[in-house]
Design a protein around this motif. Structure first.
Motif, PDB file in Angstrom:
ATOM      1  N   ALA A 226      35.516  46.418  45.367  1.00 56.19           N
ATOM      2  CA  ALA A 226      35.997  45.707  45.601  1.00 56.19           C
ATOM      3  C   ALA A 226      34.917  43.961  45.591  1.00 56.19           C
ATOM      4  O   ALA A 226      34.980  43.165  44.575  1.00 56.19           O
ATOM      5  N   ILE A 227      34.019  44.069  46.248  1.00 52.90           N
ATOM      6  CA  ILE A 227      32.858  43.193  45.954  1.00 52.90           C
ATOM      7  C   ILE A 227      32.581  43.052  45.017  1.00 52.90           C
ATOM      8  O   ILE A 227      31.798  41.994  44.450  1.00 52.90           O
ATOM      9  N   LEU A 228      31.113  44.685  44.708  1.00 50.25           N
ATOM     10  CA  LEU A 228      30.621  44.641  43.813  1.00 50.25           C
ATOM     11  C   LEU A 228      30.982  43.870  42.542  1.00 50.25           C
ATOM     12  O   LEU A 228      30.319  43.203  41.446  1.00 50.25           O
ATOM     13  N   GLU A 229      32.594  44.194  42.163  1.00 50.95           N
ATOM     14  CA  GLU A 229      33.178  43.806  41.261  1.00 50.95           C
ATOM     15  C   GLU A 229      33.460  42.299  41.448  1.00 50.95           C
ATOM     16  O   GLU A 229      33.234  41.559  40.480  1.00 50.95           O
ATOM     17  N   ALA A 230      33.551  41.792  42.072  1.00 44.99           N
ATOM     18  CA  ALA A 230      33.811  40.493  43.238  1.00 44.99           C
ATOM     19  C   ALA A 230      32.309  39.686  42.531  1.00 44.99           C
ATOM     20  O   ALA A 230      32.313  38.805  42.000  1.00 44.99           O
ATOM     21  N   ALA A 231      31.164  40.419  42.865  1.00 42.80           N
ATOM     22  CA  ALA A 231      30.423  39.602  42.779  1.00 42.80           C
ATOM     23  C   ALA A 231      30.174  39.478  40.849  1.00 42.80           C
ATOM     24  O   ALA A 231      29.354  38.258  40.502  1.00 42.80           O
ATOM     25  N   ARG A 232      29.788  40.412  40.140  1.00 44.65           N
ATOM     26  CA  ARG A 232      30.376  39.769  38.172  1.00 44.65           C
ATOM     27  C   ARG A 232      31.122  38.575  38.155  1.00 44.65           C
ATOM     28  O   ARG A 232      30.563  37.846  37.719  1.00 44.65           O
ATOM     29  N   ILE A 233      32.318  39.149  38.955  1.00 45.11           N
ATOM     30  CA  ILE A 233      33.288  38.001  38.690  1.00 45.11           C
ATOM     31  C   ILE A 233      32.827  36.719  38.876  1.00 45.11           C
ATOM     32  O   ILE A 233      32.690  36.305  38.040  1.00 45.11           O
ATOM     33  N   VAL A 234      32.169  36.814  39.737  1.00 44.05           N
ATOM     34  CA  VAL A 234      31.437  35.162  40.614  1.00 44.05           C
ATOM     35  C   VAL A 234      30.765  34.262  39.549  1.00 44.05           C
ATOM     36  O   VAL A 234      30.677  33.232  39.047  1.00 44.05           O
ATOM     37  N   LEU A 293      39.087  40.218  32.498  1.00 47.50           N
ATOM     38  CA  LEU A 293      40.011  41.865  31.447  1.00 47.50           C
ATOM     39  C   LEU A 293      38.936  42.857  32.073  1.00 47.50           C
ATOM     40  O   LEU A 293      39.225  44.368  31.502  1.00 47.50           O
ATOM     41  N   ARG A 294      37.540  42.276  31.838  1.00 47.46           N
ATOM     42  CA  ARG A 294      36.324  42.943  31.820  1.00 47.46           C
ATOM     43  C   ARG A 294      35.830  43.822  33.076  1.00 47.46           C
ATOM     44  O   ARG A 294      36.679  43.487  34.774  1.00 47.46           O
ATOM     45  N   ARG A 295      35.185  44.908  33.407  1.00 52.75           N
ATOM     46  CA  ARG A 295      35.142  45.814  34.512  1.00 52.75           C
ATOM     47  C   ARG A 295      34.021  46.338  34.615  1.00 52.75           C
ATOM     48  O   ARG A 295      33.019  46.634  33.422  1.00 52.75           O
ATOM     49  N   ALA A 296      33.052  45.945  35.739  1.00 51.78           N
ATOM     50  CA  ALA A 296      32.065  46.292  35.450  1.00 51.78           C
ATOM     51  C   ALA A 296      31.988  48.164  37.119  1.00 51.78           C
ATOM     52  O   ALA A 296      30.798  48.869  37.038  1.00 51.78           O
ATOM     53  N   VAL A 297      32.708  47.866  37.977  1.00 52.43           N
ATOM     54  CA  VAL A 297      33.212  48.884  38.516  1.00 52.43           C
ATOM     55  C   VAL A 297      34.447  49.714  37.903  1.00 52.43           C
ATOM     56  O   VAL A 297      35.210  49.163  38.295  1.00 52.43           O
ATOM     57  N   PRO A 298      34.096  50.862  37.444  1.00 53.33           N
ATOM     58  CA  PRO A 298      35.612  51.966  37.191  1.00 53.33           C
ATOM     59  C   PRO A 298      36.439  51.798  38.128  1.00 53.33           C
ATOM     60  O   PRO A 298      36.054  52.213  38.993  1.00 53.33           O
ATOM     61  N   ASP A 299      37.843  51.757  37.773  1.00 56.67           N
ATOM     62  CA  ASP A 299      38.547  52.327  38.155  1.00 56.67           C
ATOM     63  C   ASP A 299      39.357  51.126  38.934  1.00 56.67           C
ATOM     64  O   ASP A 299      40.546  51.347  39.819  1.00 56.67           O
ATOM     65  N   VAL A 300      38.635  49.651  39.153  1.00 53.46           N
ATOM     66  CA  VAL A 300      39.533  49.043  40.172  1.00 53.46           C
ATOM     67  C   VAL A 300      40.142  48.039  39.345  1.00 53.46           C
ATOM     68  O   VAL A 300      40.393  48.219  37.982  1.00 53.46           O
TER      69      VAL A 300
END
Length: 432
Positions: A226-234, A293-300
């Motif tokens: 979740a942190i990796l995906e959050a890093a993309r969002i930030v 709506l986008r995803r860098a980490v699958p399944d999150v």
């Protein structure tokens, strides 16, 4: 029709208002000490209600029909007063001041009210105990000098929760704003003396990423960080800064994960969005939702929650007329006045966002709000209270503002949905 720059009070009336406020200044300062020395942070219900009962009593003494509205949130009661004016055909004016501060219990004892070298200090001295009092004393001066308010009705809201976004008072403010032809908000003037004609809108969001926990050293491939995906969002949210000239996006708080050897299962971000115009705030929100709506980490999975929204206080054409009156009055009182835009939100955002011409920053001059150094310039109390009284009278006497009211009356007759008459005697639900 006189221009907005015309002073609609006679020199004798202005002099009488000044004399009345000057005579009341010692009482103003005594009341200010009493209010500042009461702990009344937004979550200190008992203290806020002490201020509320005191304010309700003062409003009754000014001829107001007062209701104290309870809530189920454990916050202070919202005080609403309606004061009948002397002119049934005149405009309806809404005034808003707040009773709460940002300070914890015990602050008043640690930093009690005091005056040194013409500077008053203490928790909430300028944000906004002095503004609340300026409203009460301006009404009192007008009643003393003119024999009544040159309005159909003045509605006064003493708000218990402005510092946390007005969650319980906003419904009352919105209801009353539908009846108002103009609104004056009693926050302090800027440190340089400016009043406020526009404020950025604000949108507060919480974005939460849900991933999958796994052992970070043994089988990290089974995790979904979740942190990796959050890093993309930030990164993508901060990249929105500059897309619109008047929009700022900031991820100010982020929290996620439990241990360094566990792939983070959850990460939450608190996002602050501000914009000068309603359209740009809408566009920025749409762009933020597109990021989620986008995803860098699958399944999150990603959730987005709106925790607060204040539409921008845009300077409407009719607001410019109120500014003109204030500037002309200030010149007549012997000082220069300008209107300004600011990035912070207030209850003025709510009323202006509904299309009600609104001015803010009409309290005395002070600064360093929300800090131990908060201060009030004592010498500004009299001129700013006289200015406020004169502005209320000018709004009531202005033929153009009265024309706004006439059009509202006509709309009410056609649609039957807008209250236009002075409030009848009697009680509304609440605690009187």
């Amino acid at each position: 029709m006189p221009p907005a720059s015309a002073v609609l009070l006679t020199p004798r009336e202005i002099a009488a208002l000044r004399a009345a406020v000057e005579a009341a200044e010692p009482a103003f300062l005594a009341d200010l000490a009493r209010l500042v020395n009461t702990d009344c942070g937004s979550y200190t219900k008992a203290g806020v209600d002490v201020i509320g009962r005191w304010t309700a009593d003062r409003l009754r003494a000014l001829g107001g029909r007062v209701t104290r509205h309870r809530n189920d949130e454990g916050l202070g009661e919202t005080v609403v007063a309606e004061i009948a004016g002397a002119d049934p055909q005149g405009p309806v004016l809404l005034c808003i001041g707040h009773m709460d501060t940002v300070f914890d219990e015990g602050t008043a004892e640690e930093r009690p009210f005091e005056i040194q070298a013409g500077i008053a200090t203490g928790p909430g001295v300028t944000d906004m105990k002095s503004g609340l009092l300026a409203g009460l004393y301006a009404i009192g001066a007008l009643r003393h000098v003119l024999g009544g308010l040159p309005l159909a009705r003045l509605m006064f809201v003493a708000n218990p929760d402005e510092e946390i976004g007005s969650p319980v008072s906003s419904p009352h403010i919105r209801r009353l704003a539908t009846e108002a032809d103009a609104c004056l908000v009693l926050e302090c003037a800027r440190a340089n003396g400016d009043i406020v004609s526009s404020r950025k809108g604000t949108l507060d969001l919480v974005i939460t990423v849900h991933g999958r926990a796994a052992h970070a050293g043994v089988e990290p491939e089974k995790g979904r960080s979740a942190i990796l995906e959050a890093a993309r969002i930030v990164t993508e949210l901060h990249a929105l800064n500059g897309r619109w000239p008047d929009v700022t996006v900031n991820v100010g708080v982020i929290a996620g994960g439990t241990r360094p050897n566990v792939v983070a299962e959850r990460c939450a971000m608190e996002v602050d969005v501000r914009a000068v115009t309603r359209n740009s705030l809408v566009e920025a929100e749409s762009a933020i939702r597109a990021v989620t709506l986008r995803r860098a980490v699958p399944d999150v999975t990603i959730e987005i929650e709106e925790t607060s929204r204040h539409w921008p206080m845009e300077k409407l054409e009719r607001t410019g007329r109120l500014v003109g009156h204030a500037v002309a009055l200030a010149a007549d009182l012997g000082f220069e006045l300008r209107d300004a835009a600011t990035g912070g939100a207030s209850d003025a955002n709510t009323t202006a966002g509904m299309g009600v011409p609104t001015l803010d920053g009409l309290g005395p001059i002070g600064g360093l709000d929300h800090s131990p150094g908060e201060y009030l310039e004592v010498a500004s109390i009299v001129p700013r209270t006289v200015l406020l009284a004169g502005l209320i009278a000018s709004i009531g006497r202005d033929p153009e503002v009265r024309a706004w009211r006439a059009r509202r009356v006509a709309a009410a007759v056609d649609g039957g949905s807008v209250q236009v008459a002075a409030a009848p005697a009697g009680k509304r639900p609440g605690v009187s």
